[in-house]
Design a protein around this motif. Sequence first.
Motif, PDB file in Angstrom:
ATOM      1  N   SER A  76      45.998  45.666  34.991  1.00 56.50           N
ATOM      2  CA  SER A  76      44.723  45.319  34.368  1.00 56.50           C
ATOM      3  C   SER A  76      44.642  43.816  34.140  1.00 56.50           C
ATOM      4  CB  SER A  76      44.580  46.037  33.028  1.00 56.50           C
ATOM      5  OG  SER A  76      44.335  47.396  33.233  1.00 56.50           O
ATOM      6  N   GLY A  77      45.742  43.256  33.655  1.00 60.12           N
ATOM      7  CA  GLY A  77      45.776  41.824  33.384  1.00 60.12           C
ATOM      8  C   GLY A  77      45.611  40.997  34.650  1.00 60.12           C
ATOM      9  N   VAL A  78      46.121  41.505  35.770  1.00 62.75           N
ATOM     10  CA  VAL A  78      45.916  40.795  37.043  1.00 62.75           C
ATOM     11  C   VAL A  78      44.426  40.654  37.326  1.00 62.75           C
ATOM     12  CG1 VAL A  78      46.134  41.025  39.552  1.00 62.75           C
ATOM     13  CG2 VAL A  78      48.127  41.416  38.090  1.00 62.75           C
ATOM     14  N   PHE A  79      43.696  41.753  37.149  1.00 66.15           N
ATOM     15  CA  PHE A  79      42.256  41.700  37.421  1.00 66.15           C
ATOM     16  C   PHE A  79      41.562  40.694  36.508  1.00 66.15           C
ATOM     17  CE2 PHE A  79      42.941  46.233  38.940  1.00 66.15           C
ATOM     18  CZ  PHE A  79      42.775  45.919  40.277  1.00 66.15           C
ATOM     19  N   ALA A  80      41.899  40.735  35.217  1.00 64.38           N
ATOM     20  CA  ALA A  80      41.246  39.820  34.281  1.00 64.38           C
ATOM     21  C   ALA A  80      41.649  38.374  34.569  1.00 64.38           C
ATOM     22  CB  ALA A  80      41.606  40.203  32.841  1.00 64.38           C
ATOM     23  N   GLY A  81      42.922  38.173  34.896  1.00 67.59           N
ATOM     24  CA  GLY A  81      43.377  36.827  35.221  1.00 67.59           C
ATOM     25  C   GLY A  81      42.662  36.285  36.452  1.00 67.59           C
ATOM     26  N   LEU A  82      42.463  37.153  37.443  1.00 68.51           N
ATOM     27  CA  LEU A  82      41.718  36.749  38.636  1.00 68.51           C
ATOM     28  C   LEU A  82      40.298  36.344  38.271  1.00 68.51           C
ATOM     29  CD1 LEU A  82      42.723  39.387  41.350  1.00 68.51           C
ATOM     30  CD2 LEU A  82      43.193  36.930  41.373  1.00 68.51           C
ATOM     31  N   ALA A  83      39.701  37.081  37.335  1.00 63.03           N
ATOM     32  CA  ALA A  83      38.343  36.742  36.909  1.00 63.03           C
ATOM     33  C   ALA A  83      38.311  35.323  36.358  1.00 63.03           C
ATOM     34  CB  ALA A  83      37.866  37.749  35.848  1.00 63.03           C
ATOM     35  N   GLY A  84      39.300  35.017  35.513  1.00 61.18           N
ATOM     36  CA  GLY A  84      39.355  33.659  34.965  1.00 61.18           C
ATOM     37  C   GLY A  84      39.523  32.630  36.075  1.00 61.18           C
ATOM     38  N   ALA A  85      40.356  32.957  37.059  1.00 60.21           N
ATOM     39  CA  ALA A  85      40.618  32.007  38.137  1.00 60.21           C
ATOM     40  C   ALA A  85      39.367  31.731  38.964  1.00 60.21           C
ATOM     41  CB  ALA A  85      41.744  32.545  39.022  1.00 60.21           C
ATOM     42  N   ILE A  86      38.656  32.789  39.373  1.00 59.14           N
ATOM     43  CA  ILE A  86      37.514  32.525  40.264  1.00 59.14           C
ATOM     44  C   ILE A  86      36.386  31.826  39.512  1.00 59.14           C
ATOM     45  CG2 ILE A  86      38.092  34.420  41.842  1.00 59.14           C
ATOM     46  CD1 ILE A  86      35.568  35.858  40.722  1.00 59.14           C
ATOM     47  N   ASP A  87      36.287  32.077  38.206  1.00 56.04           N
ATOM     48  CA  ASP A  87      35.274  31.341  37.444  1.00 56.04           C
ATOM     49  C   ASP A  87      35.609  29.850  37.410  1.00 56.04           C
ATOM     50  OD1 ASP A  87      33.524  33.318  36.906  1.00 56.04           O
ATOM     51  OD2 ASP A  87      33.853  33.370  34.726  1.00 56.04           O
TER      52      ASP A  87
END
Lengths: 439, 511
Positions: free
Chosen positions: A314-325
């Motif tokens: 789950s954290g991978v997905f959220a971390g990716l969200a932060g990265a692409i933003d």
Amino acid sequence: MSDAETPETPEESTEGTEDTGGAPEPPPENTADRLAQWQKAGGVVAPVVTAVLAFLVGGLVVLGTGSNPIEAYRGIWNGTGLEWFFQVGSYEVGLPFSDTKVWFPWDPSSRAAENLQQTLILTATLILTGLAVAFAFRCGLFNIGGQGQYFVGAYFAIWIGSSFAGMNSFLHIVFAIVAAALAGALWAGIAGILKATVGAHEVITTIMLNWIAYFTGLYLFGQGGPLQNKEQVFSPTSNEVLEDARLPVFWGDPLLQGLHVGLFIALGALVAFWVIVNRTTLGYQVRAVGFNPDAARYGGISVARNYFLAMAISGVFAGLAGAIDMLGWRFSIGFSDIQSGTIGFVGIAVALLGRNTALGVGLSALVFGSLINGTATRNIPPDVFDIPEQAGNLSLTIQALVLLFIGADILILYLWRRTGQVLGVGGRGGLVGKAEPEP
Amino acid sequence: MSESRVVLELRGITKQFPGVLANDHIDFDLRHGEVHALLGENGAGKSTLMSILYGLYSQDEGEILINGERVEIDTPKEAIERGIGMVHQHFMLIPVMTVAENIVLASEPSKAGIVLDYASARARVSELAQSFNFAIDPDARIENISVGQQQRVEILKALYRKADILILDEPTAVLTPQEAEELFGILRSLQRDGMSIIFISHKLNEVLQIADRITVLRRGRKIETLPAEGATEEGLARLMVGREVLLRVDKTPAKPAEPLLQVDDLRVLDDREIETVRGVSLDVHAGEIVGIAGVDGNGQTELVEALTGLRPVLDGRFSVDGRDLTHAGTHHILDAGVGHIPEDRQLRGLVLEFTLAENVALHDFDRRPYSRFGWLRLGRIVERARRILHEFDVRGGGPDTLAKSLSGGNQQKVVVAREVANDPRVLIAAQPTRGLDVGAIEFVHRRLVEERDSGRAVLLVSLELDEILSLSDRILVMYEGEVVGEYGPDVTEEELGVAMLGGTREKEAAA
């Protein structure tokens, strides 16, 4: 099993004489039964009804404030850019990495196209924060910490994206994204470990971790913080992501916040989510634990390990969200951005409306992305609302209503199950599918 | 019981549900002051018939006569007005209210028509309870009293509403054997007072014990009505199932070989951190069934959980086929060749929201050939499940069916199928037939004996003495966490009963 409201006989057409125990599906006798059957019918009807109801009630609220709801929704619709799909004509579009132009049925550079790009930028992020909630749900965990995991991912993306000048562009981007994803995984993994080892409830720990991430960000990028932009002292913010570390824009003007390739990362994550959940032994274990931890343990599955893994993924997905933003359009994170960040929380609504499935999360991310972008003040004609901020408030109202109606939807089913149990209909298990939150 | 007048008659009752003929021209009559048992397997149409009588369903065809008069019963309220009371299997009581409040509910005495006159309600309930010799405290809250007492409240509720026909739906399903005895006492005294009782059940022995007449239903049809006197369990079972059923398991003497499961001075704590298994030692050899008898709560559950890695071992050790597995954990224990039929199939045995194929794969989804490099091989998983489900005659669904949509008997077959198909060396079966009816019980019993004969070591834990006696080659009795006696297969129920209540240990202490 003999009971008042279930006919005990329907076994006979399909089953033999050796049957016993729980009654098979009774024919639908009342509204609740029919509702439950809708639920089973792919679970499509309920989310759509939920969304429609939310928009209807939202319209009533608009009406209550003296504005015209139809005008308001038209304004929002235009703001989303979704009408772009209906503006079919004959246009040309450039192929990527070449000067070739080919025919295209839609105008790639209309006003609607610009709006749509913004909607899709938001949608990409929401897909990822939605998946962050949905994956944990599949393991029976309620990850409220999407926002914190998003922050941690964003901090790492900013830090790496704004450092390492001269690095190969592709490697730089990959480095920043991978680091952000791992950071998110670690952050969520802390809650997973606490759940797995001492049984600390993930709702509590993820909320606590949200605040830790929040204040850490305020410290890092705030006044005098170690990562504060030294040239812009008076409105504390981070350093800018270097040109080489920015995600390429594939549609629209890179200078005017065109659509970046993060959308493909999000779509890839949707596919990965589906594959992991449905086609891997990991997904099997996660679902087993989510549905029935006792049975999983009995089957030799380590419940603790899966709690940790589910949170970490789950954290991978959220971390990716932060990265692409950060790498895609924000390029820096300011003190006030941290204070006003909510995209991780909207992910909860996205996951709930999307019923924690890959396709559902994709569609509901588009709904919320459109809603948020459509109600942005700049997209609403000034004559619709007396006060332009009302548009944003309408957006929040609808989001809240969606959550409320999802809750009500579950409540109805829950009550039905409870009554069913009294009458012996429902069988074990409270909610329809453990993937739903406790009301 | 002498021939007396008929108080209730059902004629040609027919009820069609989509795809199923639940009741097919059923005739039934109830005489004044008799206990008339309605016997049938789950799914035979007993509850549908009673639901029609109680006004929960309306029949498609047929008529109901009460005291010779034709009546229409469309709602439970009308049924109550006609003197019919029903005690459902799942009680309809409000937990936070007192006994008296629950009993007078819906026809409560009031002051000025608004305020509940609790004192008068309480007085009426006490009076009622006394007149029927019920020991119950009218001021106790429902949530604080036992299930057996709750059932009495339900019966009192019916009596308060002046029922003279009482329907009891599987009343003993929720009771302990002692509570069931008490219930039978109550029913007999009600009978003496002229109450006519319909007793729904699928348990043969209790029907023979309490009923005056028995009506057997099968697949929605009435098969026969016969007097209980002279009826036998075997005869009733044949009527219920429609073929010969072996109530006694047919088996040859065991040929025990090498010990496969060895338990040595095992000590285990329960959830309250109380030592519930206190130094248990036992061996189970290949080719024998060892039964553990005991009253519920004497450490059997914790013993099984410890042996399957679900509960940590405090002290002592156990090994399977010579391999020490005391602290190995569930995964390794299963790998070492232990099959486990858990005592609660819905809690543990199955993931109800999983398909049958997924459930069958519960132990080996992460092993070849069912997965490779972390990828499930769904084709193989489904194919294997189809084969096993066919072999074990699981009905009501295929590999893609969700487990929760199967009936209990078929769910249990899935569990047994999975545990046996894994080809275990040691099979631990805890309450393997709980809640099943005769046909399914016969299947599970036959299967356990077959497993024994193919050289597995079977450890059977059951609260049903009948089951222990008919299956076991050796019987151990557990009392307060210890094995207090070991018996051969010829031991009598009485001897076991004494040991189960701690009799042998006290004798030892005295000697």
